[in-house]
Write an enzyme that holds these catalytic residues in place. Structure first.
Site, PDB file in Angstrom:
ATOM      1  N   SER A 264       0.855  -1.186   0.000  1.00  0.00           N
ATOM      2  CA  SER A 264       0.000   0.000   0.000  1.00  0.00           C
ATOM      3  C   SER A 264       0.890   1.233   0.000  1.00  0.00           C
ATOM      4  CB  SER A 264      -0.873   0.019   1.253  1.00  0.00           C
ATOM      5  OG  SER A 264      -1.461   1.297   1.403  1.00  0.00           O
TER       6      SER A 264
ATOM      7  N   TYR B 231      -1.301  -2.020  10.015  1.00  0.00           N
ATOM      8  CA  TYR B 231      -1.505  -2.292   8.580  1.00  0.00           C
ATOM      9  C   TYR B 231      -0.215  -2.066   7.793  1.00  0.00           C
ATOM     10  CZ  TYR B 231      -3.612  -1.778   3.887  1.00  0.00           C
ATOM     11  OH  TYR B 231      -3.927  -1.896   2.553  1.00  0.00           O
TER      12      TYR B 231
HETATM   13  P1  NDP Z   1     -11.854  -5.475  -0.462  1.00  0.00           P
HETATM   14  O1  NDP Z   1     -12.152  -5.440   0.984  1.00  0.00           O
HETATM   15  O2  NDP Z   1     -12.726  -4.734  -1.430  1.00  0.00           O
HETATM   16  O3  NDP Z   1     -11.798  -7.015  -0.966  1.00  0.00           O
HETATM   17  C1  NDP Z   1     -11.047  -7.905  -0.214  1.00  0.00           C
HETATM   18  C2  NDP Z   1     -10.988  -9.244  -0.909  1.00  0.00           C
HETATM   19  O4  NDP Z   1     -10.106 -10.090  -0.142  1.00  0.00           O
HETATM   20  C3  NDP Z   1     -12.318  -9.966  -0.963  1.00  0.00           C
HETATM   21  O5  NDP Z   1     -12.378 -10.717  -2.160  1.00  0.00           O
HETATM   22  C4  NDP Z   1     -12.277 -10.906   0.249  1.00  0.00           C
HETATM   23  O6  NDP Z   1     -13.061 -12.098   0.094  1.00  0.00           O
HETATM   24  C5  NDP Z   1     -10.797 -11.264   0.229  1.00  0.00           C
HETATM   25  N1  NDP Z   1     -10.286 -11.749   1.518  1.00  0.00           N
HETATM   26  C6  NDP Z   1     -10.281 -11.105   2.716  1.00  0.00           C
HETATM   27  N2  NDP Z   1      -9.729 -11.897   3.651  1.00  0.00           N
HETATM   28  C7  NDP Z   1      -9.387 -13.054   3.033  1.00  0.00           C
HETATM   29  C8  NDP Z   1      -8.809 -14.272   3.465  1.00  0.00           C
HETATM   30  N3  NDP Z   1      -8.450 -14.456   4.741  1.00  0.00           N
HETATM   31  N4  NDP Z   1      -8.623 -15.267   2.550  1.00  0.00           N
HETATM   32  C9  NDP Z   1      -8.993 -15.099   1.257  1.00  0.00           C
HETATM   33  N5  NDP Z   1      -9.531 -13.951   0.787  1.00  0.00           N
HETATM   34  C10 NDP Z   1      -9.732 -12.960   1.667  1.00  0.00           C
HETATM   35  O7  NDP Z   1     -10.323  -5.012  -0.604  1.00  0.00           O
HETATM   36  P2  NDP Z   1      -9.555  -4.193  -1.770  1.00  0.00           P
HETATM   37  O8  NDP Z   1      -9.955  -4.699  -3.083  1.00  0.00           O
HETATM   38  O9  NDP Z   1      -9.651  -2.762  -1.484  1.00  0.00           O
HETATM   39  O10 NDP Z   1      -8.032  -4.599  -1.440  1.00  0.00           O
HETATM   40  C11 NDP Z   1      -7.282  -5.510  -2.204  1.00  0.00           C
HETATM   41  C12 NDP Z   1      -5.819  -5.378  -1.807  1.00  0.00           C
HETATM   42  O11 NDP Z   1      -5.365  -4.062  -2.073  1.00  0.00           O
HETATM   43  C13 NDP Z   1      -5.563  -5.623  -0.302  1.00  0.00           C
HETATM   44  O12 NDP Z   1      -4.350  -6.349  -0.146  1.00  0.00           O
HETATM   45  C14 NDP Z   1      -5.399  -4.206   0.252  1.00  0.00           C
HETATM   46  O13 NDP Z   1      -4.620  -4.178   1.428  1.00  0.00           O
HETATM   47  C15 NDP Z   1      -4.721  -3.528  -0.922  1.00  0.00           C
HETATM   48  N6  NDP Z   1      -4.867  -2.075  -0.923  1.00  0.00           N
HETATM   49  C16 NDP Z   1      -6.127  -1.513  -1.000  1.00  0.00           C
HETATM   50  C17 NDP Z   1      -6.243  -0.135  -0.985  1.00  0.00           C
HETATM   51  C18 NDP Z   1      -7.582   0.545  -1.035  1.00  0.00           C
HETATM   52  O14 NDP Z   1      -7.629   1.759  -0.799  1.00  0.00           O
HETATM   53  N7  NDP Z   1      -8.664  -0.154  -1.338  1.00  0.00           N
HETATM   54  C19 NDP Z   1      -5.054   0.747  -0.904  1.00  0.00           C
HETATM   55  C20 NDP Z   1      -3.804   0.036  -0.834  1.00  0.00           C
HETATM   56  C21 NDP Z   1      -3.735  -1.318  -0.846  1.00  0.00           C
HETATM   57  P3  NDP Z   1     -14.637 -12.135   0.559  1.00  0.00           P
HETATM   58  O15 NDP Z   1     -15.384 -11.307  -0.451  1.00  0.00           O
HETATM   59  O16 NDP Z   1     -15.011 -13.577   0.466  1.00  0.00           O
HETATM   60  O17 NDP Z   1     -14.697 -11.563   1.926  1.00  0.00           O
END
Ligand code: NDP
Length: 246
Positions: free
Chosen positions: A141, A154
Site C-alpha cells: 500500500s 496495517y
Molecule cells: P476489499 O475489501 O474490497 O476485498 C477484499 C478481498 O479479499 C475480498 O475478495 C475478500 O473475500 C478477500 N479476503 C479477505 N480476507 C481473506 C482471506 N483471509 N482469505 C482469502 N480472501 C480474503 O479489498 P480491496 O480490493 O480494497 O483490497 C485488495 C488489496 O489491495 C488488499 O491487499 C489491500 O490491502 C490492498 N490495498 C487496498 C487499498 C484501497 O484503498 N482499497 C489501498 C492500498 C492497498 P470475501 O469477499 O469472500 O470476503
C-alpha cells in the site's frame, strides 16, 4: 491480440474490489482465472458469471489464505482443474485502522495472519507448484511511504510483504519467475470507503495529483501488465499506483 492467452492465473481475494477487477481484466486478455475468496460466495460467483458472459474462463475456489491447509487445497484444486499455474496475484488483504494504543492482540494477529501469513502461504506453495517462467504480484500500500496515524499495524504488514517480495524474487529467479509488489493509493472499494465520512474520503482523494480516489481498474491495469511476458525484466520491485500520491 490476447497477451495472456493460455495463461492460468490465481488471484486471491477476487470476489470483489481490486481483485475482481484484476480477474475481469486478465480474463479479457485471454487468461483462465481462479477467483479465490474467503466467505462471500455470491460475489465470487457473480464475478465468475460476469467473466463467462464476456466469453472468458473462470473458476471460484473458497479458501482462507491465512490457513496453510486451505491454501494447499486451493493450489491442488487449481492444478487439478487447469493442469498448470502461470501466475499468482496475492491481492487478498484486510485493513484495521486504530492507534497503536487501541489495537488489541486479536486485531494485530488477524491483520498479520491475513496480510503476511496469507502472502507467505501462497508463495510457499508457488515455490514448487508454479510453472517455470511464471509471474507473481504481491500487494502493499502507498500508505507504507506516508505512514499516517492509525495505520501502524496495517503498514507493518505491508512493509513485511514488500520485503518478502524482494527476497522471494531472488529465490525463484532461477526458474524464470518474476515477483513484484504493487502499492495502491486510496482506492474506491469497501476496504477503504466502509465507515469513512465523506470528508475523510475527500481528504484521501486529495492525496492524488488528480484529486480523486483510484478505481479498481486503475490498479488492475498495472497488475495485468506485470503478468505479461513483456514485464519479465521488471523483478523484485515495489511499484506505486496512486495518481502521484507518494
Ligand atoms: P476489499 O475489501 O474490497 O476485498 C477484499 C478481498 O479479499 C475480498 O475478495 C475478500 O473475500 C478477500 N479476503 C479477505 N480476507 C481473506 C482471506 N483471509 N482469505 C482469502 N480472501 C480474503 O479489498 P480491496 O480490493 O480494497 O483490497 C485488495 C488489496 O489491495 C488488499 O491487499 C489491500 O490491502 C490492498 N490495498 C487496498 C487499498 C484501497 O484503498 N482499497 C489501498 C492500498 C492497498 P470475501 O469477499 O469472500 O470476503
Amino acid at each position: 491480440m490476447q497477451v495472456l492467452a493460455q495463461k492460468i492465473i490465481l488471484i486471491t481475494g477476487a470476489s470483489r474490489g481490486i481483485g475482481a477487477a484484476i480477474a475481469r481484466q486478465l480474463a479479457a486478455a485471454g487468461a483462465s482465472v481462479i477467483i479465490n475468496y474467503a466467505g462471500r460466495q455470491a460475489e465470487a460467483d457473480q464475478t465468475v458469471q460476469t467473466i463467462r458472459a464476456a466469453g472468458g474462463e473462470a473458476l471460484a475456489v473458497r479458501a482462507d489464505v491465512s490457513q496453510p491447509a486451505q491454501v494447499a487445497r486451493l493450489f491442488e484444486e487449481s492444478l487439478a482443474h487447469y493442469g498448470h499455474l502461470d501466475g499468482l496475484v496475492n491481492n487478498a488483504g484486510i485493513m484495521l485502522t486504530k492507534p497503536v494504543q487501541a489495537t488489541t492482540d486479536e486485531d494485530f494477529t488477524r491483520q498479520f495472519d491475513v496480510n503476511v501469513r496469507g502472502t507467505f502461504n501462497t508463495l510457499r506453495e508457488a515455490a514448487t507448484r508454479m510453472a517455470d517462467g511464471g509471474s507473481i504480484v504481491n500487494f502493499s500500500s502507498s500508505v507504507v511511504r506516508v505512514a499516517l496515524p492509525t495505520y501502524g499495524t496495517y503498514v507493518a504488514t505491508k512493509a513485511a510483504v514488500e520485503q518478502l517480495t524482494r527476497v522471494f524474487a531472488k529465490e525463484v529467479g532461477a526458474r524464470g519467475i518474476n515477483v513484484n509488489c504493487v502499492a495502491p493509493g486510496p482506492t474506491n472499494t469497501e476496504l477503504f470507503t466502509q465507515g469513512k465520512p465523506a470528508e475523510a474520503i475527500a481528504r484521501a482523494a486529495a492525496f492524488s495529483a488528480f484529486n480523486r480516489l483510484g478505481e479498481p481498474d486503475d490498479i488492475a491495469h498495472l497488475v495485468s501488465f506485470l503478468l505479461t511476458d513483456a514485464a519479465k525484466w521488471v523483478n523484485g520491485q515495489i511499484i506505486g499506483a496512486n495518481g502521484g500520491m507518494a
